[in-house]
Design a protein around this motif. Structure first.
Motif, PDB file in Angstrom:
ATOM      1  N   LYS A   9       0.834  -1.194   0.000  1.00  0.00           N
ATOM      2  CA  LYS A   9       0.000   0.000   0.000  1.00  0.00           C
ATOM      3  C   LYS A   9       0.872   1.248   0.000  1.00  0.00           C
ATOM      4  N   SER A  10       0.428   2.274  -0.729  1.00  0.00           N
ATOM      5  CA  SER A  10       1.181   3.518  -0.854  1.00  0.00           C
ATOM      6  C   SER A  10       0.291   4.686  -0.436  1.00  0.00           C
ATOM      7  N   SER A  11       0.880   5.665   0.194  1.00  0.00           N
ATOM      8  CA  SER A  11       0.123   6.857   0.592  1.00  0.00           C
ATOM      9  C   SER A  11      -0.214   7.734  -0.613  1.00  0.00           C
ATOM     10  N   THR A  12       0.375   7.434  -1.764  1.00  0.00           N
ATOM     11  CA  THR A  12       0.107   8.209  -2.979  1.00  0.00           C
ATOM     12  C   THR A  12      -1.263   7.889  -3.557  1.00  0.00           C
ATOM     13  N   TYR A  13      -1.744   6.683  -3.359  1.00  0.00           N
ATOM     14  CA  TYR A  13      -2.972   6.243  -4.025  1.00  0.00           C
ATOM     15  C   TYR A  13      -4.064   5.842  -3.031  1.00  0.00           C
ATOM     16  N   SER A  14      -5.304   6.033  -3.476  1.00  0.00           N
ATOM     17  CA  SER A  14      -6.483   5.543  -2.756  1.00  0.00           C
ATOM     18  C   SER A  14      -7.321   4.688  -3.694  1.00  0.00           C
ATOM     19  N   THR A  15      -6.656   3.962  -4.568  1.00  0.00           N
ATOM     20  CA  THR A  15      -7.320   3.121  -5.548  1.00  0.00           C
ATOM     21  C   THR A  15      -8.086   2.011  -4.832  1.00  0.00           C
ATOM     22  N   LYS A  16      -9.327   1.771  -5.277  1.00  0.00           N
ATOM     23  CA  LYS A  16     -10.185   0.798  -4.605  1.00  0.00           C
ATOM     24  C   LYS A  16      -9.665  -0.633  -4.774  1.00  0.00           C
ATOM     25  N   TYR A  17      -9.326  -1.014  -6.002  1.00  0.00           N
ATOM     26  CA  TYR A  17      -8.797  -2.352  -6.275  1.00  0.00           C
ATOM     27  C   TYR A  17      -7.518  -2.219  -7.071  1.00  0.00           C
ATOM     28  N   PHE A  18      -6.484  -2.931  -6.665  1.00  0.00           N
ATOM     29  CA  PHE A  18      -5.202  -2.885  -7.375  1.00  0.00           C
ATOM     30  C   PHE A  18      -4.542  -4.256  -7.300  1.00  0.00           C
ATOM     31  N   TYR A  19      -4.159  -4.767  -8.457  1.00  0.00           N
ATOM     32  CA  TYR A  19      -3.448  -6.036  -8.547  1.00  0.00           C
ATOM     33  C   TYR A  19      -2.322  -5.856  -9.555  1.00  0.00           C
ATOM     34  N   GLU A  20      -1.172  -6.430  -9.257  1.00  0.00           N
ATOM     35  CA  GLU A  20      -0.014  -6.316 -10.142  1.00  0.00           C
ATOM     36  C   GLU A  20       0.472  -7.716 -10.486  1.00  0.00           C
ATOM     37  N   VAL A  28       2.130  -5.778 -15.279  1.00  0.00           N
ATOM     38  CA  VAL A  28       0.793  -5.386 -15.702  1.00  0.00           C
ATOM     39  C   VAL A  28       0.003  -5.028 -14.456  1.00  0.00           C
ATOM     40  N   ASP A  29      -0.489  -3.783 -14.409  1.00  0.00           N
ATOM     41  CA  ASP A  29      -1.310  -3.334 -13.294  1.00  0.00           C
ATOM     42  C   ASP A  29      -2.778  -3.439 -13.681  1.00  0.00           C
ATOM     43  N   VAL A  30      -3.572  -4.019 -12.797  1.00  0.00           N
ATOM     44  CA  VAL A  30      -5.010  -4.112 -12.991  1.00  0.00           C
ATOM     45  C   VAL A  30      -5.645  -3.338 -11.842  1.00  0.00           C
ATOM     46  N   MET A  31      -6.417  -2.303 -12.189  1.00  0.00           N
ATOM     47  CA  MET A  31      -6.982  -1.470 -11.133  1.00  0.00           C
ATOM     48  C   MET A  31      -8.381  -1.009 -11.475  1.00  0.00           C
ATOM     49  N   SER A  32      -9.107  -0.685 -10.428  1.00  0.00           N
ATOM     50  CA  SER A  32     -10.452  -0.152 -10.561  1.00  0.00           C
ATOM     51  C   SER A  32     -10.637   0.886  -9.460  1.00  0.00           C
ATOM     52  N   GLY A  33     -11.311   1.971  -9.802  1.00  0.00           N
ATOM     53  CA  GLY A  33     -11.486   3.037  -8.821  1.00  0.00           C
ATOM     54  C   GLY A  33     -10.179   3.758  -8.557  1.00  0.00           C
ATOM     55  N   PHE A  34      -9.433   4.051  -9.639  1.00  0.00           N
ATOM     56  CA  PHE A  34      -8.114   4.680  -9.535  1.00  0.00           C
ATOM     57  C   PHE A  34      -8.244   6.082  -8.936  1.00  0.00           C
ATOM     58  N   ALA A  35      -7.477   6.343  -7.890  1.00  0.00           N
ATOM     59  CA  ALA A  35      -7.492   7.646  -7.226  1.00  0.00           C
ATOM     60  C   ALA A  35      -6.087   7.988  -6.752  1.00  0.00           C
ATOM     61  N   VAL A  36      -5.727   9.274  -6.900  1.00  0.00           N
ATOM     62  CA  VAL A  36      -4.405   9.745  -6.507  1.00  0.00           C
ATOM     63  C   VAL A  36      -4.578  10.783  -5.405  1.00  0.00           C
ATOM     64  N   ASN A  37      -3.871  10.574  -4.294  1.00  0.00           N
ATOM     65  CA  ASN A  37      -3.888  11.529  -3.182  1.00  0.00           C
ATOM     66  C   ASN A  37      -2.912  12.659  -3.468  1.00  0.00           C
ATOM     67  N   GLY A  41      -6.313  16.987  -1.426  1.00  0.00           N
ATOM     68  CA  GLY A  41      -7.384  15.991  -1.382  1.00  0.00           C
ATOM     69  C   GLY A  41      -7.069  14.775  -2.231  1.00  0.00           C
ATOM     70  N   VAL A  42      -8.112  14.261  -2.881  1.00  0.00           N
ATOM     71  CA  VAL A  42      -7.981  13.044  -3.686  1.00  0.00           C
ATOM     72  C   VAL A  42      -8.598  13.293  -5.056  1.00  0.00           C
ATOM     73  N   PHE A  43      -7.817  13.014  -6.105  1.00  0.00           N
ATOM     74  CA  PHE A  43      -8.342  13.085  -7.470  1.00  0.00           C
ATOM     75  C   PHE A  43      -8.789  11.690  -7.872  1.00  0.00           C
ATOM     76  N   ARG A  44     -10.067  11.567  -8.213  1.00  0.00           N
ATOM     77  CA  ARG A  44     -10.627  10.280  -8.629  1.00  0.00           C
ATOM     78  C   ARG A  44     -10.757  10.270 -10.151  1.00  0.00           C
ATOM     79  N   TYR A  45     -10.039   9.349 -10.759  1.00  0.00           N
ATOM     80  CA  TYR A  45     -10.026   9.223 -12.220  1.00  0.00           C
ATOM     81  C   TYR A  45     -11.324   8.592 -12.703  1.00  0.00           C
ATOM     82  N   ILE A  46     -11.937   9.229 -13.682  1.00  0.00           N
ATOM     83  CA  ILE A  46     -13.151   8.699 -14.297  1.00  0.00           C
ATOM     84  C   ILE A  46     -12.733   7.894 -15.531  1.00  0.00           C
ATOM     85  N   PHE A  47     -13.001   6.600 -15.484  1.00  0.00           N
ATOM     86  CA  PHE A  47     -12.707   5.740 -16.633  1.00  0.00           C
ATOM     87  C   PHE A  47     -14.026   5.321 -17.252  1.00  0.00           C
ATOM     88  N   ASP A  48     -14.253   5.786 -18.475  1.00  0.00           N
ATOM     89  CA  ASP A  48     -15.456   5.423 -19.218  1.00  0.00           C
ATOM     90  C   ASP A  48     -15.100   5.375 -20.703  1.00  0.00           C
TER      91      ASP A  48
END
Length: 125
Positions: A9-20, A28-37, A41-48
């Motif tokens: 775990k890193s203090s840089t990210y608040s990603t909901k799911y992360f697998y490497e 290969v990083d697999v992530m969902s709910g990617f967020a950067v602290n 505050g926290v920037f939440r990336y919108i993936f659509d």
């Protein structure tokens, strides 16, 4: 698939799911709910669907690639990524913004003032 790496775990990210994973020697990083602290505050990336700039067929699998505009924002928030920010900025200034709405959408999120100013400047160039 291949070998799953242990995630620290890193203090840089608040990603909901992360697998490497390591697949054929590549990380290969697999992530969902990617967020950067960041400090504000926290920037939440919108993936659509708008986030996808192109698809590439690799070994019979259609792989979506996200846009440089999104990575321009994200890399500004991640420590030690200034070289990548500079490369993307140079490319965008030389070739134009392909998806300005992604930069405009990022401005609606939680961003530090300096990042917000850089996005506004590139949109106005």
């Amino acid at each position: 698939m291949e070998k799953k790496k242990k995630w620290e775990k890193s203090s840089t990210y608040s990603t909901k799911y992360f697998y490497e994973y390591v697949i054929n020697g590549f990380d290969v990083d697999v992530m969902s709910g990617f967020a950067v602290n960041h400090n504000n505050g926290v920037f939440r990336y919108i993936f659509d669907n708008n986030s996808i700039s192109e698809f590439k067929l690799i070994n019979g699998v259609n792989i979506p690639f996200t846009s440089l505009e999104d990575w321009y924002v994200i890399y500004q928030l991640i420590p030690n990524r200034q070289t990548k920010v500079d490369m993307i900025e140079t490319y965008i200034l030389s070739n134009g913004i392909k998806k300005p709405m992604l930069l405009e959408r990022a401005l609606e999120g939680c961003l530090p003032v300096d990042v917000r100013l850089k996005i506004e400047n590139i949109l106005n160039s």
